[in-house]
Design a protein around this motif. Structure first.
Motif, PDB file in Angstrom:
ATOM      1  N   VAL A  11      24.579  92.424  15.130  1.00  0.00           N
ATOM      2  CA  VAL A  11      23.956  92.266  13.813  1.00  0.00           C
ATOM      3  C   VAL A  11      24.969  92.047  12.684  1.00  0.00           C
ATOM      4  CG1 VAL A  11      21.850  93.525  14.389  1.00  0.00           C
ATOM      5  CG2 VAL A  11      23.844  94.779  13.502  1.00  0.00           C
ATOM      6  N   ARG A  13      27.009  89.995  10.470  1.00  0.00           N
ATOM      7  CA  ARG A  13      27.055  88.585  10.048  1.00  0.00           C
ATOM      8  C   ARG A  13      27.941  88.448   8.812  1.00  0.00           C
ATOM      9  NH1 ARG A  13      21.726  86.469   8.531  1.00  0.00           N
ATOM     10  NH2 ARG A  13      21.673  88.401   7.419  1.00  0.00           N
ATOM     11  N   HIS A  17      25.162  87.397   1.313  1.00  0.00           N
ATOM     12  CA  HIS A  17      23.733  87.534   1.595  1.00  0.00           C
ATOM     13  C   HIS A  17      23.017  88.090   0.365  1.00  0.00           C
ATOM     14  CE1 HIS A  17      24.817  87.111   5.858  1.00  0.00           C
ATOM     15  NE2 HIS A  17      25.797  87.945   5.587  1.00  0.00           N
ATOM     16  N   ARG A 177      23.368 100.274  14.637  1.00  0.00           N
ATOM     17  CA  ARG A 177      22.751  98.963  14.444  1.00  0.00           C
ATOM     18  C   ARG A 177      21.528  99.065  13.530  1.00  0.00           C
ATOM     19  NH1 ARG A 177      21.498  95.678  19.742  1.00  0.00           N
ATOM     20  NH2 ARG A 177      23.702  96.182  19.957  1.00  0.00           N
ATOM     21  N   LYS A 181      21.241  97.469   9.622  1.00  0.00           N
ATOM     22  CA  LYS A 181      20.167  96.561   9.189  1.00  0.00           C
ATOM     23  C   LYS A 181      19.449  97.119   7.956  1.00  0.00           C
ATOM     24  CE  LYS A 181      18.086  94.374  12.914  1.00  0.00           C
ATOM     25  NZ  LYS A 181      17.322  94.444  14.163  1.00  0.00           N
ATOM     26  N   CYS A 184      21.789  96.676   4.951  1.00  0.00           N
ATOM     27  CA  CYS A 184      21.775  95.287   4.489  1.00  0.00           C
ATOM     28  C   CYS A 184      20.510  94.995   3.690  1.00  0.00           C
ATOM     29  CB  CYS A 184      21.892  94.325   5.676  1.00  0.00           C
ATOM     30  SG  CYS A 184      23.509  94.316   6.456  1.00  0.00           S
TER      31      CYS A 184
END
Length: 195
Positions: A11, A13, A17, A177, A181, A184
Protein backbone atom coordinates in the motif's frame (compact mmCIF):
# COMPACT_ATOMS: atom_id res chain seq x y z
CA UNK A 1 21.56 -9.75 9.25
CA UNK A 2 18.20 -10.64 7.69
CA UNK A 3 16.52 -7.91 5.65
CA UNK A 4 13.22 -7.01 7.26
CA UNK A 5 10.36 -6.70 4.78
CA UNK A 6 7.96 -3.81 5.15
CA UNK A 7 4.34 -4.65 6.00
CA UNK A 8 3.42 -1.52 4.04
CA UNK A 9 4.88 -2.69 0.70
CA UNK A 10 1.48 -3.43 -0.87
CA UNK A 11 0.00 0.00 0.00
CA UNK A 12 3.04 2.30 0.04
CA UNK A 13 2.62 4.67 -2.93
CA UNK A 14 5.35 7.35 -3.04
CA UNK A 15 4.32 10.72 -4.41
CA UNK A 16 1.72 13.42 -3.85
CA UNK A 17 -1.87 12.63 -2.93
CA UNK A 18 -5.05 14.38 -1.82
CA UNK A 19 -6.04 18.03 -1.84
CA UNK A 20 -3.17 20.40 -2.67
CA UNK A 21 -5.07 23.70 -2.81
CA UNK A 22 -2.90 25.03 0.05
CA UNK A 23 0.19 22.87 -0.64
CA UNK A 24 1.41 19.78 1.18
CA UNK A 25 0.00 19.58 4.70
CA UNK A 26 1.85 16.46 5.86
CA UNK A 27 4.53 14.04 4.78
CA UNK A 28 4.01 10.34 5.59
CA UNK A 29 6.86 7.84 5.68
CA UNK A 30 7.90 4.54 7.16
CA UNK A 31 10.88 4.84 9.49
CA UNK A 32 13.40 2.00 9.14
CA UNK A 33 14.69 1.50 12.68
CA UNK A 34 17.25 -1.07 13.72
CA UNK A 35 15.75 -1.56 17.19
CA UNK A 36 12.47 -0.97 19.00
CA UNK A 37 12.61 -2.11 22.63
CA UNK A 38 10.24 -1.97 25.59
CA UNK A 39 11.86 -1.69 29.01
CA UNK A 40 9.93 -2.00 32.27
CA UNK A 41 11.06 -1.50 35.87
CA UNK A 42 9.89 -3.54 38.82
CA UNK A 43 8.24 -1.39 41.53
CA UNK A 44 10.86 0.74 43.30
CA UNK A 45 13.51 0.15 40.60
CA UNK A 46 12.51 2.99 38.25
CA UNK A 47 15.55 5.20 38.99
CA UNK A 48 17.98 2.34 38.26
CA UNK A 49 16.19 1.59 34.99
CA UNK A 50 16.23 5.24 33.92
CA UNK A 51 19.95 5.44 34.73
CA UNK A 52 20.62 2.35 32.58
CA UNK A 53 18.61 3.77 29.64
CA UNK A 54 20.38 7.14 29.95
CA UNK A 55 23.84 5.57 30.09
CA UNK A 56 23.20 3.63 26.87
CA UNK A 57 21.33 6.27 24.86
CA UNK A 58 23.01 9.39 26.22
CA UNK A 59 19.55 10.93 26.69
CA UNK A 60 18.41 12.63 29.90
CA UNK A 61 15.11 11.16 30.98
CA UNK A 62 12.71 12.22 33.69
CA UNK A 63 10.68 9.65 35.60
CA UNK A 64 7.05 9.38 34.63
CA UNK A 65 4.66 8.45 31.88
CA UNK A 66 4.67 10.86 28.97
CA UNK A 67 8.23 12.13 29.46
CA UNK A 68 10.82 11.49 26.79
CA UNK A 69 13.83 12.61 24.79
CA UNK A 70 15.06 12.42 21.20
CA UNK A 71 18.46 12.42 19.48
CA UNK A 72 19.63 11.64 15.95
CA UNK A 73 20.20 8.00 16.91
CA UNK A 74 17.90 7.22 19.84
CA UNK A 75 14.43 8.03 21.10
CA UNK A 76 12.90 7.13 24.44
CA UNK A 77 9.63 7.92 26.17
CA UNK A 78 7.69 6.70 29.17
CA UNK A 79 4.29 5.37 28.16
CA UNK A 80 3.20 4.12 31.59
CA UNK A 81 4.68 4.31 35.10
CA UNK A 82 8.07 2.57 34.95
CA UNK A 83 7.66 1.54 31.30
CA UNK A 84 9.60 2.99 28.38
CA UNK A 85 9.83 2.56 24.62
CA UNK A 86 13.42 2.94 23.42
CA UNK A 87 14.54 3.01 19.77
CA UNK A 88 17.87 2.96 17.97
CA UNK A 89 18.74 3.44 14.32
CA UNK A 90 21.12 0.48 14.73
CA UNK A 91 20.34 -3.14 15.57
CA UNK A 92 21.31 -4.73 18.88
CA UNK A 93 19.77 -2.30 21.36
CA UNK A 94 17.84 -5.08 23.14
CA UNK A 95 21.06 -6.98 23.89
CA UNK A 96 22.81 -3.83 25.07
CA UNK A 97 19.92 -2.92 27.37
CA UNK A 98 19.60 -6.50 28.65
CA UNK A 99 23.25 -6.39 29.74
CA UNK A 100 22.63 -3.16 31.68
CA UNK A 101 19.19 -3.95 33.16
CA UNK A 102 19.54 -6.73 35.69
CA UNK A 103 16.67 -9.18 36.32
CA UNK A 104 16.30 -7.52 39.74
CA UNK A 105 15.74 -4.12 38.10
CA UNK A 106 13.28 -4.93 35.35
CA UNK A 107 12.64 -6.54 31.98
CA UNK A 108 13.72 -5.89 28.38
CA UNK A 109 11.52 -6.94 25.44
CA UNK A 110 12.68 -6.66 21.84
CA UNK A 111 9.76 -5.42 19.71
CA UNK A 112 11.81 -4.74 16.58
CA UNK A 113 10.08 -7.38 14.45
CA UNK A 114 6.66 -6.79 15.97
CA UNK A 115 6.25 -3.04 15.41
CA UNK A 116 6.25 -0.68 12.44
CA UNK A 117 7.34 2.94 12.82
CA UNK A 118 5.42 5.53 10.81
CA UNK A 119 6.33 9.22 10.67
CA UNK A 120 3.80 12.04 10.23
CA UNK A 121 5.50 15.39 9.65
CA UNK A 122 4.46 18.85 8.54
CA UNK A 123 2.43 21.88 9.50
CA UNK A 124 -0.85 19.91 9.58
CA UNK A 125 0.47 16.86 11.48
CA UNK A 126 -1.35 17.80 14.70
CA UNK A 127 -4.59 18.32 12.71
CA UNK A 128 -4.37 14.92 10.99
CA UNK A 129 -3.56 13.00 14.18
CA UNK A 130 -6.34 14.75 16.12
CA UNK A 131 -8.79 13.33 13.58
CA UNK A 132 -7.79 9.82 14.67
CA UNK A 133 -7.01 10.11 18.38
CA UNK A 134 -8.75 11.90 21.27
CA UNK A 135 -5.48 13.58 22.30
CA UNK A 136 -4.41 17.23 22.53
CA UNK A 137 -1.45 17.27 20.11
CA UNK A 138 -0.63 20.97 20.58
CA UNK A 139 3.03 21.69 21.35
CA UNK A 140 2.12 23.05 24.80
CA UNK A 141 0.19 19.91 25.82
CA UNK A 142 2.40 17.45 23.93
CA UNK A 143 5.97 18.86 23.98
CA UNK A 144 8.90 17.58 21.95
CA UNK A 145 10.16 14.23 23.24
CA UNK A 146 6.96 13.32 25.06
CA UNK A 147 4.93 10.26 24.16
CA UNK A 148 1.75 8.33 24.89
CA UNK A 149 0.02 5.02 24.38
CA UNK A 150 -3.43 5.20 22.84
CA UNK A 151 -5.66 3.45 20.34
CA UNK A 152 -7.81 4.20 17.32
CA UNK A 153 -10.64 1.68 17.39
CA UNK A 154 -8.76 -1.62 17.88
CA UNK A 155 -5.37 -0.41 16.66
CA UNK A 156 -2.95 0.21 19.53
CA UNK A 157 -0.46 3.00 18.87
CA UNK A 158 2.42 4.56 20.75
CA UNK A 159 3.11 8.12 19.64
CA UNK A 160 6.11 10.37 20.28
CA UNK A 161 6.64 13.98 19.17
CA UNK A 162 10.15 13.82 17.71
CA UNK A 163 10.33 17.49 16.63
CA UNK A 164 7.98 20.50 16.76
CA UNK A 165 6.07 19.39 13.64
CA UNK A 166 6.85 15.66 13.52
CA UNK A 167 5.39 12.59 15.25
CA UNK A 168 6.60 8.98 15.19
CA UNK A 169 3.91 6.32 15.60
CA UNK A 170 4.59 2.70 16.54
CA UNK A 171 1.90 0.17 15.60
CA UNK A 172 1.73 -3.61 15.51
CA UNK A 173 3.05 -4.90 12.18
CA UNK A 174 -0.13 -6.94 11.72
CA UNK A 175 -2.19 -3.71 11.77
CA UNK A 176 0.31 -1.51 9.91
CA UNK A 177 -1.31 -1.79 6.46
CA UNK A 178 -4.81 -0.95 7.74
CA UNK A 179 -3.48 1.88 9.88
CA UNK A 180 -1.48 3.31 6.95
CA UNK A 181 -4.57 3.35 4.71
CA UNK A 182 -6.57 5.07 7.43
CA UNK A 183 -3.77 7.62 7.94
CA UNK A 184 -3.63 8.36 4.21
CA UNK A 185 -7.40 8.83 4.13
CA UNK A 186 -7.21 11.21 7.11
CA UNK A 187 -4.48 13.18 5.30
CA UNK A 188 -6.40 13.56 2.00
CA UNK A 189 -8.04 16.78 3.16
CA UNK A 190 -4.72 18.61 3.72
CA UNK A 191 -2.70 17.06 0.87
CA UNK A 192 0.07 14.62 1.67
CA UNK A 193 3.37 13.44 0.32
CA UNK A 194 4.51 9.83 0.77
CA UNK A 195 8.28 9.39 0.99
Amino acid sequence: MVEQLSPLAAVFRPGSHGNFVDGVGVTLSEVALGSIVQVAAWPGEEKKLIAAISSITGLKLADGAGTGAVSERHTVFGFAPGKFLVTDTAEGLASTLASAVTPATGSVTDLSHGRTAIRVAGQKSEWVLAKLFAVDFSLVAFPQGSGISTAHHDIFAQIQRSSPDRFDLYVFRSFARSFWKMLCHASDEVGYEVR
